[in-house]
Write a protein that holds these residues in place. Structure first.
Motif, PDB file in Angstrom:
ATOM      1  N   ILE A 258       0.844  -1.195   0.000  1.00 34.16           N
ATOM      2  CA  ILE A 258       0.000   0.000   0.000  1.00 34.16           C
ATOM      3  C   ILE A 258       0.882   1.249   0.000  1.00 34.16           C
ATOM      4  CG2 ILE A 258      -1.560   1.390   1.420  1.00 34.16           C
ATOM      5  CD1 ILE A 258      -3.140  -0.722   0.153  1.00 34.16           C
ATOM      6  N   GLU A 259       1.929   1.255   0.818  1.00 30.72           N
ATOM      7  CA  GLU A 259       2.818   2.413   0.877  1.00 30.72           C
ATOM      8  C   GLU A 259       3.556   2.609  -0.444  1.00 30.72           C
ATOM      9  OE1 GLU A 259       5.311   1.961   4.281  1.00 30.72           O
ATOM     10  OE2 GLU A 259       3.687   2.336   5.708  1.00 30.72           O
ATOM     11  N   PHE A 260       3.922   1.522  -1.100  1.00 28.86           N
ATOM     12  CA  PHE A 260       4.564   1.631  -2.406  1.00 28.86           C
ATOM     13  C   PHE A 260       3.627   2.297  -3.413  1.00 28.86           C
ATOM     14  CE2 PHE A 260       5.225   0.017  -6.687  1.00 28.86           C
ATOM     15  CZ  PHE A 260       6.574   0.265  -6.896  1.00 28.86           C
ATOM     16  N   LEU A 261       2.355   1.901  -3.393  1.00 30.06           N
ATOM     17  CA  LEU A 261       1.380   2.488  -4.312  1.00 30.06           C
ATOM     18  C   LEU A 261       1.143   3.962  -4.000  1.00 30.06           C
ATOM     19  CD1 LEU A 261      -1.183  -0.456  -4.548  1.00 30.06           C
ATOM     20  CD2 LEU A 261       0.264   0.418  -6.392  1.00 30.06           C
ATOM     21  N   ILE A 262       1.053   4.294  -2.719  1.00 27.14           N
ATOM     22  CA  ILE A 262       0.880   5.701  -2.341  1.00 27.14           C
ATOM     23  C   ILE A 262       2.056   6.528  -2.854  1.00 27.14           C
ATOM     24  CG2 ILE A 262       0.740   7.323  -0.417  1.00 27.14           C
ATOM     25  CD1 ILE A 262      -0.549   5.057   1.237  1.00 27.14           C
ATOM     26  N   GLU A 263       3.265   6.051  -2.580  1.00 33.92           N
ATOM     27  CA  GLU A 263       4.471   6.770  -2.977  1.00 33.92           C
ATOM     28  C   GLU A 263       4.530   6.937  -4.492  1.00 33.92           C
ATOM     29  OE1 GLU A 263       7.499   9.048  -2.436  1.00 33.92           O
ATOM     30  OE2 GLU A 263       6.902   7.934  -0.633  1.00 33.92           O
ATOM     31  N   SER A 264       4.098   5.928  -5.229  1.00 34.30           N
ATOM     32  CA  SER A 264       4.192   5.946  -6.688  1.00 34.30           C
ATOM     33  C   SER A 264       3.117   6.803  -7.348  1.00 34.30           C
ATOM     34  CB  SER A 264       4.099   4.509  -7.230  1.00 34.30           C
ATOM     35  OG  SER A 264       5.104   3.684  -6.699  1.00 34.30           O
TER      36      SER A 264
ATOM     37  N   GLU B  69       1.895  11.861  -6.482  1.00 36.87           N
ATOM     38  CA  GLU B  69       2.261  13.089  -7.182  1.00 36.87           C
ATOM     39  C   GLU B  69       1.264  13.446  -8.274  1.00 36.87           C
ATOM     40  OE1 GLU B  69       4.620  15.102  -6.226  1.00 36.87           O
ATOM     41  OE2 GLU B  69       5.091  13.705  -4.582  1.00 36.87           O
ATOM     42  N   ASN B  70       0.617  12.442  -8.848  1.00 40.51           N
ATOM     43  CA  ASN B  70      -0.278  12.682  -9.986  1.00 40.51           C
ATOM     44  C   ASN B  70      -1.750  12.441  -9.670  1.00 40.51           C
ATOM     45  OD1 ASN B  70       1.946  13.206 -11.744  1.00 40.51           O
ATOM     46  ND2 ASN B  70       2.280  10.997 -11.921  1.00 40.51           N
ATOM     47  N   HIS B  71      -2.042  11.952  -8.464  1.00 39.88           N
ATOM     48  CA  HIS B  71      -3.424  11.604  -8.141  1.00 39.88           C
ATOM     49  C   HIS B  71      -3.748  11.971  -6.696  1.00 39.88           C
ATOM     50  CE1 HIS B  71      -3.515   9.223 -11.864  1.00 39.88           C
ATOM     51  NE2 HIS B  71      -2.359   8.706 -11.479  1.00 39.88           N
ATOM     52  N   LYS B  72      -5.024  12.215  -6.464  1.00 34.60           N
ATOM     53  CA  LYS B  72      -5.508  12.400  -5.093  1.00 34.60           C
ATOM     54  C   LYS B  72      -5.844  11.021  -4.538  1.00 34.60           C
ATOM     55  CE  LYS B  72      -8.516  15.526  -4.154  1.00 34.60           C
ATOM     56  NZ  LYS B  72      -9.773  16.324  -4.229  1.00 34.60           N
ATOM     57  N   ILE B  73      -5.039  10.553  -3.593  1.00 37.68           N
ATOM     58  CA  ILE B  73      -5.142   9.186  -3.095  1.00 37.68           C
ATOM     59  C   ILE B  73      -5.934   9.153  -1.790  1.00 37.68           C
ATOM     60  CG2 ILE B  73      -3.845   7.146  -2.351  1.00 37.68           C
ATOM     61  CD1 ILE B  73      -3.448   7.819  -5.262  1.00 37.68           C
ATOM     62  N   ALA B  74      -6.790   8.155  -1.671  1.00 42.80           N
ATOM     63  CA  ALA B  74      -7.427   7.834  -0.394  1.00 42.80           C
ATOM     64  C   ALA B  74      -7.203   6.355  -0.114  1.00 42.80           C
ATOM     65  CB  ALA B  74      -8.914   8.153  -0.420  1.00 42.80           C
TER      66      ALA B  74
ATOM     67  N   LYS C  56       2.933   8.590   7.855  1.00 41.70           N
ATOM     68  CA  LYS C  56       3.974   8.577   6.826  1.00 41.70           C
ATOM     69  C   LYS C  56       3.602   9.451   5.627  1.00 41.70           C
ATOM     70  CE  LYS C  56       6.738   4.976   6.211  1.00 41.70           C
ATOM     71  NZ  LYS C  56       7.222   3.620   5.883  1.00 41.70           N
ATOM     72  N   PHE C  57       2.294   9.529   5.329  1.00 43.09           N
ATOM     73  CA  PHE C  57       1.830  10.315   4.185  1.00 43.09           C
ATOM     74  C   PHE C  57       0.683  11.232   4.628  1.00 43.09           C
ATOM     75  CE2 PHE C  57       3.280   6.167   2.595  1.00 43.09           C
ATOM     76  CZ  PHE C  57       4.285   6.562   1.721  1.00 43.09           C
ATOM     77  N   PRO C  58       0.993  12.282   5.363  1.00 42.06           N
ATOM     78  CA  PRO C  58      -0.061  13.149   5.918  1.00 42.06           C
ATOM     79  C   PRO C  58      -0.888  13.867   4.862  1.00 42.06           C
ATOM     80  CG  PRO C  58       2.114  14.113   6.256  1.00 42.06           C
ATOM     81  CD  PRO C  58       2.341  12.734   5.758  1.00 42.06           C
ATOM     82  N   GLU C  59      -0.375  13.956   3.628  1.00 39.43           N
ATOM     83  CA  GLU C  59      -1.089  14.685   2.584  1.00 39.43           C
ATOM     84  C   GLU C  59      -2.245  13.895   1.968  1.00 39.43           C
ATOM     85  OE1 GLU C  59       2.505  12.785   0.436  1.00 39.43           O
ATOM     86  OE2 GLU C  59       1.899  13.395   2.453  1.00 39.43           O
ATOM     87  N   ILE C  60      -2.314  12.586   2.213  1.00 41.85           N
ATOM     88  CA  ILE C  60      -3.396  11.784   1.631  1.00 41.85           C
ATOM     89  C   ILE C  60      -4.517  11.587   2.659  1.00 41.85           C
ATOM     90  CG2 ILE C  60      -1.674  10.562   0.236  1.00 41.85           C
ATOM     91  CD1 ILE C  60      -2.409   8.044   1.972  1.00 41.85           C
ATOM     92  N   THR C  61      -5.654  11.123   2.161  1.00 38.69           N
ATOM     93  CA  THR C  61      -6.790  10.821   3.029  1.00 38.69           C
ATOM     94  C   THR C  61      -6.759   9.347   3.413  1.00 38.69           C
ATOM     95  OG1 THR C  61      -8.143  12.513   1.939  1.00 38.69           O
ATOM     96  CG2 THR C  61      -9.306  10.851   3.234  1.00 38.69           C
TER      97      THR C  61
ATOM     98  N   LEU D 180     -15.651   8.758   0.559  1.00 36.94           N
ATOM     99  CA  LEU D 180     -14.314   9.170   0.133  1.00 36.94           C
ATOM    100  C   LEU D 180     -14.244   9.594  -1.332  1.00 36.94           C
ATOM    101  CD1 LEU D 180     -12.070   6.443   1.823  1.00 36.94           C
ATOM    102  CD2 LEU D 180     -12.255   8.848   2.479  1.00 36.94           C
ATOM    103  N   LYS D 181     -15.248   9.276  -2.113  1.00 36.27           N
ATOM    104  CA  LYS D 181     -15.147   9.474  -3.565  1.00 36.27           C
ATOM    105  C   LYS D 181     -14.988  10.934  -3.956  1.00 36.27           C
ATOM    106  CE  LYS D 181     -20.164   9.479  -4.363  1.00 36.27           C
ATOM    107  NZ  LYS D 181     -21.272   8.809  -5.084  1.00 36.27           N
ATOM    108  N   ASP D 182     -15.515  11.861  -3.160  1.00 38.08           N
ATOM    109  CA  ASP D 182     -15.370  13.283  -3.486  1.00 38.08           C
ATOM    110  C   ASP D 182     -14.041  13.865  -3.001  1.00 38.08           C
ATOM    111  OD1 ASP D 182     -17.881  13.326  -4.673  1.00 38.08           O
ATOM    112  OD2 ASP D 182     -18.892  13.825  -2.787  1.00 38.08           O
ATOM    113  N   LYS D 183     -13.278  13.086  -2.234  1.00 35.78           N
ATOM    114  CA  LYS D 183     -12.004  13.563  -1.704  1.00 35.78           C
ATOM    115  C   LYS D 183     -10.807  12.967  -2.440  1.00 35.78           C
ATOM    116  CE  LYS D 183     -13.770  14.161   3.007  1.00 35.78           C
ATOM    117  NZ  LYS D 183     -13.531  13.903   4.451  1.00 35.78           N
ATOM    118  N   SER D 184     -11.067  12.151  -3.452  1.00 37.70           N
ATOM    119  CA  SER D 184      -9.973  11.446  -4.113  1.00 37.70           C
ATOM    120  C   SER D 184     -10.365  11.075  -5.525  1.00 37.70           C
ATOM    121  CB  SER D 184      -9.639  10.165  -3.328  1.00 37.70           C
ATOM    122  OG  SER D 184     -10.768   9.320  -3.263  1.00 37.70           O
ATOM    123  N   ASP D 185      -9.359  10.749  -6.339  1.00 35.36           N
ATOM    124  CA  ASP D 185      -9.647  10.186  -7.667  1.00 35.36           C
ATOM    125  C   ASP D 185      -9.162   8.751  -7.790  1.00 35.36           C
ATOM    126  OD1 ASP D 185      -6.862  10.439  -8.192  1.00 35.36           O
ATOM    127  OD2 ASP D 185      -7.172  12.457  -8.938  1.00 35.36           O
ATOM    128  N   VAL D 186      -8.456   8.246  -6.755  1.00 31.99           N
ATOM    129  CA  VAL D 186      -8.071   6.834  -6.678  1.00 31.99           C
ATOM    130  C   VAL D 186      -8.237   6.390  -5.234  1.00 31.99           C
ATOM    131  CG1 VAL D 186      -6.243   5.128  -6.971  1.00 31.99           C
ATOM    132  CG2 VAL D 186      -6.390   7.056  -8.557  1.00 31.99           C
TER     133      VAL D 186
END
Length: 348
Positions: free
Chosen positions: A73-79, A82-87, A122-127, A141-147
């Motif tokens: 999960i952390e690998f996917l968040i890190e990857s 930068e280009n997506h709003k992750i939740a 570890k990733f405070p910027e994501i939801t 969560l769907k309105d707070k993220s695109d993935v």
């Protein structure tokens, strides 16, 4: 003497558990039949499964734990961050709260669980959120993220993820296992056919191409399924509340390793390979440490633990003596960029 007694007790425990699992084989057959029938009903559409018009990527497994979901999960968040709003949506295993909760850095581990709190720190910027009802969680969560990344939801058939990433550890492949309680599988091994990607995790760093080909042949994946191999990478530093040390600095210190994870052997093997000598206090996965256990830890000069266990210990132990060693997913055979490309292509 204490170590000899603990080893003897541990051997007796594992022998008893192996015997118990064998005599419970008829229950395993019943459990396998029930879960297979449930999957059949979902596959036929006789039980409702909700699909979504945006990327919902599930990371899960067939077994009860210890496959490396958190570092994946952390690998996917890190990857992707930068280009997506992750939740990230998790059930928050062993939490004492109910319903939907969004995780903050100040959240209590008893309310949200150790892994969701680890993700948020570890990733405070994501939801990050927890909810046992994944459909409810996704709707909030769907309105707070695109993935949306679903943590450990492969058996949650009420949600039809747009992509399923299935993990299986190198030393305990699902094809060599059996369903509970005789084995460790949550469902029959043919459930792997629902996966879009299968990742063999915790491989030896020097695994040969020949061995990879052998595993690919044994898994016998259906056409269209992708297969990757990964290993665990350990950081060169250990981290405390306000400082970090080089891992090698533990060589001249008296320290105790405390773990509450499904399989601590890769970690202990790594530390021994680094020439470190330590006492190991091992607990079950997601163990909630009691007050007496916490008090017994306070006599140790230095404590090393996993990042997940650190979330449960950091508020109760002296920050000057408590450190954790982070881990990460490393793809083998130059599979990293291909894996990320496959995920990005799916998202777009």
């Amino acid at each position: 003497m204490r170590r000899a007694i603990l080893d003897f007790a541990g051997n007796c425990y594992f022998r008893w558990m192996n015997f118990l699992r064998k005599i419970l084989f008829p229950i395993s057959l019943l459990y396998a039949g029930i879960t297979a029938l449930r999957n059949f009903f979902y596959d036929k559409g006789w039980l409702e499964s909700t699909a979504y018009d945006f990327p919902v990527i599930c990371v899960g497994n067939l077994s009860t734990g210890g496959t490396g979901k958190s570092p994946m999960i952390e690998f996917l968040i890190e990857s992707l961050k930068e280009n997506h709003k992750i939740a990230v949506l998790s059930r928050g295993y062993k939490r004492k709260s109910k319903g939907f909760l969004e995780v903050s850095k100040e959240s209590n581990v008893e309310d949200v669980g150790d892994e969701p709190l680890q993700f948020k720190n570890k990733f405070p910027e994501i939801t990050v959120a927890v909810c046992a009802d994944r459909r409810e969680g996704i709707s909030l969560l769907k309105d707070k993220s695109d993935v949306i990344l679903l943590d450990d939801a492969f058996q949650h058939r009420k949600v039809k993820a747009s992509m399923n990433v299935l993990l299986t550890p190198y030393f305990d492949l699902y094809i060599d296992d059996f369903v509970l309680p005789t084995g460790n599988l949550r469902e029959p091994k043919n459930g792997a056919k629902r996966a879009d990607i299968v990742v063999v995790t915790k491989c030896p760093g020097n695994i040969s191409v020949l061995k990879m080909n052998e595993i690919q042949w044994r898994l016998n994946l259906r056409p269209g399924q992708e297969l990757y191999f990964s290993t665990i990478g350990y950081h060169a530093y250990i981290y405390g509340k306000n400082e970090k040390w080089v891992l090698e600095s533990l060589k001249d210190k008296n320290f105790t390793l405390i773990t509450g994870i499904a399989n601590a052997k890769p970690l202990t093997d790594f530390l021994k390979k680094e020439g470190l000598v330590f006492e190991h206090r091992e607990f079950l996965d997601h163990h909630h440490f009691t007050k007496n256990e916490i008090e017994s830890f306070k006599v140790y000069d230095h404590i090393l633990t996993t990042e997940k266990d650190y979330m449960r210990l950091k508020d109760n132990l002296n920050s000057e003596t408590l450190f954790y060693l982070p881990i990460k997913t490393l793809f083998l055979n130059e599979g990293k960029m291909e894996f990320i490309g496959h995920i990005e292509k799916h998202i777009h």
